[in-house]
Design a protein around this motif. Structure first.
Motif, PDB file in Angstrom:
ATOM      1  N   THR A   1     -35.180 -24.165  65.176  1.00  0.00           N
ATOM      2  CA  THR A   1     -35.125 -24.532  63.764  1.00  0.00           C
ATOM      3  C   THR A   1     -34.025 -23.702  63.107  1.00  0.00           C
ATOM      4  O   THR A   1     -34.098 -22.471  63.077  1.00  0.00           O
ATOM      5  CB  THR A   1     -36.475 -24.271  63.058  1.00  0.00           C
ATOM      6  OG1 THR A   1     -37.485 -25.071  63.678  1.00  0.00           O
ATOM      7  CG2 THR A   1     -36.395 -24.629  61.581  1.00  0.00           C
ATOM      8  N   PHE A   2     -33.007 -24.394  62.627  1.00  0.00           N
ATOM      9  CA  PHE A   2     -31.899 -23.751  61.908  1.00  0.00           C
ATOM     10  C   PHE A   2     -32.318 -23.604  60.441  1.00  0.00           C
ATOM     11  O   PHE A   2     -32.657 -24.600  59.810  1.00  0.00           O
ATOM     12  CB  PHE A   2     -30.638 -24.623  61.946  1.00  0.00           C
ATOM     13  CG  PHE A   2     -29.914 -24.691  63.271  1.00  0.00           C
ATOM     14  CD1 PHE A   2     -30.538 -25.166  64.423  1.00  0.00           C
ATOM     15  CD2 PHE A   2     -28.574 -24.308  63.368  1.00  0.00           C
ATOM     16  CE1 PHE A   2     -29.851 -25.242  65.640  1.00  0.00           C
ATOM     17  CE2 PHE A   2     -27.878 -24.383  64.569  1.00  0.00           C
ATOM     18  CZ  PHE A   2     -28.515 -24.847  65.706  1.00  0.00           C
TER      19      PHE A   2
ATOM     20  N   LEU B   1     -26.577 -27.684  56.704  1.00  0.00           N
ATOM     21  CA  LEU B   1     -27.486 -27.770  57.859  1.00  0.00           C
ATOM     22  C   LEU B   1     -27.374 -29.139  58.530  1.00  0.00           C
ATOM     23  O   LEU B   1     -27.284 -29.236  59.761  1.00  0.00           O
ATOM     24  CB  LEU B   1     -28.933 -27.519  57.415  1.00  0.00           C
ATOM     25  CG  LEU B   1     -29.286 -26.064  57.113  1.00  0.00           C
ATOM     26  CD1 LEU B   1     -30.606 -25.973  56.357  1.00  0.00           C
ATOM     27  CD2 LEU B   1     -29.348 -25.233  58.398  1.00  0.00           C
TER      28      LEU B   1
ATOM     29  N   LEU C   1     -26.163 -29.767  62.454  1.00  0.00           N
ATOM     30  CA  LEU C   1     -27.003 -30.460  63.433  1.00  0.00           C
ATOM     31  C   LEU C   1     -26.291 -31.713  63.964  1.00  0.00           C
ATOM     32  O   LEU C   1     -26.373 -32.024  65.152  1.00  0.00           O
ATOM     33  CB  LEU C   1     -28.354 -30.828  62.819  1.00  0.00           C
ATOM     34  CG  LEU C   1     -29.499 -29.855  63.130  1.00  0.00           C
ATOM     35  CD1 LEU C   1     -29.188 -28.424  62.776  1.00  0.00           C
ATOM     36  CD2 LEU C   1     -30.795 -30.287  62.453  1.00  0.00           C
TER      37      LEU C   1
ATOM     38  N   ARG D   1     -25.538 -18.874  63.194  1.00  0.00           N
ATOM     39  CA  ARG D   1     -25.241 -20.162  63.831  1.00  0.00           C
ATOM     40  C   ARG D   1     -24.961 -19.977  65.325  1.00  0.00           C
ATOM     41  O   ARG D   1     -25.413 -20.776  66.159  1.00  0.00           O
ATOM     42  CB  ARG D   1     -24.030 -20.814  63.147  1.00  0.00           C
ATOM     43  CG  ARG D   1     -23.710 -22.174  63.702  1.00  0.00           C
ATOM     44  CD  ARG D   1     -22.539 -22.817  62.991  1.00  0.00           C
ATOM     45  NE  ARG D   1     -22.236 -24.117  63.563  1.00  0.00           N
ATOM     46  CZ  ARG D   1     -21.268 -24.919  63.147  1.00  0.00           C
ATOM     47  NH1 ARG D   1     -20.517 -24.546  62.120  1.00  0.00           N
ATOM     48  NH2 ARG D   1     -21.050 -26.080  63.740  1.00  0.00           N
TER      49      ARG D   1
ATOM     50  N   THR E   1     -26.446 -21.303  59.084  1.00  0.00           N
ATOM     51  CA  THR E   1     -25.247 -22.047  58.678  1.00  0.00           C
ATOM     52  C   THR E   1     -24.011 -21.159  58.741  1.00  0.00           C
ATOM     53  O   THR E   1     -22.903 -21.619  58.468  1.00  0.00           O
ATOM     54  CB  THR E   1     -25.381 -22.583  57.231  1.00  0.00           C
ATOM     55  OG1 THR E   1     -25.670 -21.472  56.367  1.00  0.00           O
ATOM     56  CG2 THR E   1     -26.478 -23.624  57.125  1.00  0.00           C
TER      57      THR E   1
ATOM     58  N   ASP F   1     -33.916 -28.783  64.691  1.00  0.00           N
ATOM     59  CA  ASP F   1     -34.242 -29.296  63.361  1.00  0.00           C
ATOM     60  C   ASP F   1     -33.886 -28.211  62.346  1.00  0.00           C
ATOM     61  O   ASP F   1     -33.298 -27.189  62.717  1.00  0.00           O
ATOM     62  CB  ASP F   1     -35.713 -29.736  63.266  1.00  0.00           C
ATOM     63  CG  ASP F   1     -36.671 -28.629  63.637  1.00  0.00           C
ATOM     64  OD1 ASP F   1     -36.316 -27.445  63.471  1.00  0.00           O
ATOM     65  OD2 ASP F   1     -37.781 -28.935  64.104  1.00  0.00           O
ATOM     66  N   SER F   2     -34.210 -28.452  61.081  1.00  0.00           N
ATOM     67  CA  SER F   2     -33.767 -27.485  60.078  1.00  0.00           C
ATOM     68  C   SER F   2     -34.808 -27.306  58.982  1.00  0.00           C
ATOM     69  O   SER F   2     -35.680 -28.160  58.788  1.00  0.00           O
ATOM     70  CB  SER F   2     -32.438 -27.940  59.459  1.00  0.00           C
ATOM     71  OG  SER F   2     -32.630 -29.136  58.739  1.00  0.00           O
TER      72      SER F   2
END
Ligand SMILES: NC(=O)c1ccc[n+]([C@@H]2O[C@H](COP(=O)([O-])OP(=O)(O)OC[C@H]3O[C@@H](n4cnc5c(N)ncnc54)[C@H](OP(=O)(O)O)[C@@H]3O)[C@@H](O)[C@H]2O)c1
Length: 262
Positions: free
Chosen positions: A35-36, A44, A48, A21, A16, A60-61
């Motif tokens: 995957t964040f 998040l 996205l 990022r 983030t 995705d997160s």
């Protein structure tokens, strides 16, 4: 250049914020699924949602606070939920507050160790086994120029990042023959919220304006400017690529020439 990242899945911590990022977005743009990870679900979701169509479906997160002892398990499970594997791990965390070394308490040092070092090592150990078994993996750790030249007023950062460097360098040798590389990326001064906050604190300490502090800082950088998160993300993506297969145990500077030592 095709970085060979299609079909690779990455987990990026601190996604983030500025550097994390940028790395996550660059890996996505280069064809990886990502995957964040972050501690704020709202941030998040917003990040996205801002991704362009085509990239959004590949992202995705997972939410975890690195100070939570359960974070490594939550992060590994969240990242594996999509493809069952993690090919690329980008270790990252928030930076500790600045201050004179003589005022650091043992309690603060221990608390920061629990956010900046222990969870990253635990997560690395969880993910490195399957990477070795599949014969391919990339472990990157976002570090700091402070591991090469300690930064005044950042004693906790200097100390704890050295600890992480020592672990990652040792791990690199153990897993190199299994196709897993382990490297650090050391930012000098990349313009993110963290750098803005540190410069604002330095300005207050010195009784100067933010602009004066920033000008003094850029004056010490041969490139004559701060770096951008995108420039940092591109270097990290290269280290994650197929082309960096013979680069391991290294600390790569992204600093516009700021660190003067060889
Ligand atoms: N920028 C530079 O030039 C530079 C230079 C040397 C070292 N570094 C170090 O590199 C790292 C990344 O830098 P940055 O400039 O991108 O920093 P940043 O803008 O402050 O971003 C830090 C990221 O880490 C997340 N984070 C913070 N505490 C966390 C926690 N307890 N659990 C989970 N996530 C947490 C933040 O999430 P939230 O959004 O929730 O806060 C954010 O995503 C930092 O450790 C920084 O000190 C940066």
């Amino acid at each position: 250049m095709d970085l060979g990242l299609t079909d690779r899945h990455a987990l990026v911590l601190g996604a983030t914020g500025g550097l994390g990022r940028a790395v996550a977005t660059t890996l996505l743009a280069e064809g990886a699924s990502v995957t964040f990870a972050g501690r704020d679900a709202g941030k998040l979701d917003a990040i996205l949602a801002e991704l362009p169509a085509g990239m959004r479906e590949q992202a995705d997160s997972v939410v975890a606070d690195l100070g939570d002892p359960d974070a490594p398990g939550l992060l590994a499970a969240g990242a594996r939920a999509r493809t069952g594997k993690v090919d690329i791990l980008v270790n990252n965390s928030g930076g500790p507050p600045p201050g004179p070394p003589s005022t650091v308490s043992a309690e603060e040092m221990q608390a920061q160790y629990g956010r900046m070092v222990t969870p990253l090592i635990a997560l690395t150990l969880d993910l490195v086994g399957p990477m070795r078994a599949q014969g391919w993996g990339r472990i990157l750790t976002i570090s700091s120029s402070g591991v090469i030249q300690p930064i005044p007023h950042l004693p906790v950062s200097n100390a704890l990042r050295m600890s992480l460097l020592g672990f990652m360098k040792t791990l690199a040798a153990e897993v190199a023959s299994d196709g897993v590389t382990v490297n650090l990326v050391a930012p000098g001064r990349i313009l993110t919220d963290r750098v803005r906050t540190l410069d604002a604190a330095a300005a207050e300490r010195a009784g100067k304006s933010l602009e004066e502090v920033q000008a003094a800082s850029t004056g010490m950088i041969p490139a004559g400017r701060f770096g951008s998160p995108e420039e940092f993300g591109a270097v990290a993506a290269f280290l994650a690529s197929v082309h960096a297969s013979y680069v391991t145990g290294s600390t790569l500077r992204v600093d516009g020439g700021m660190i003067r030592s060889v």
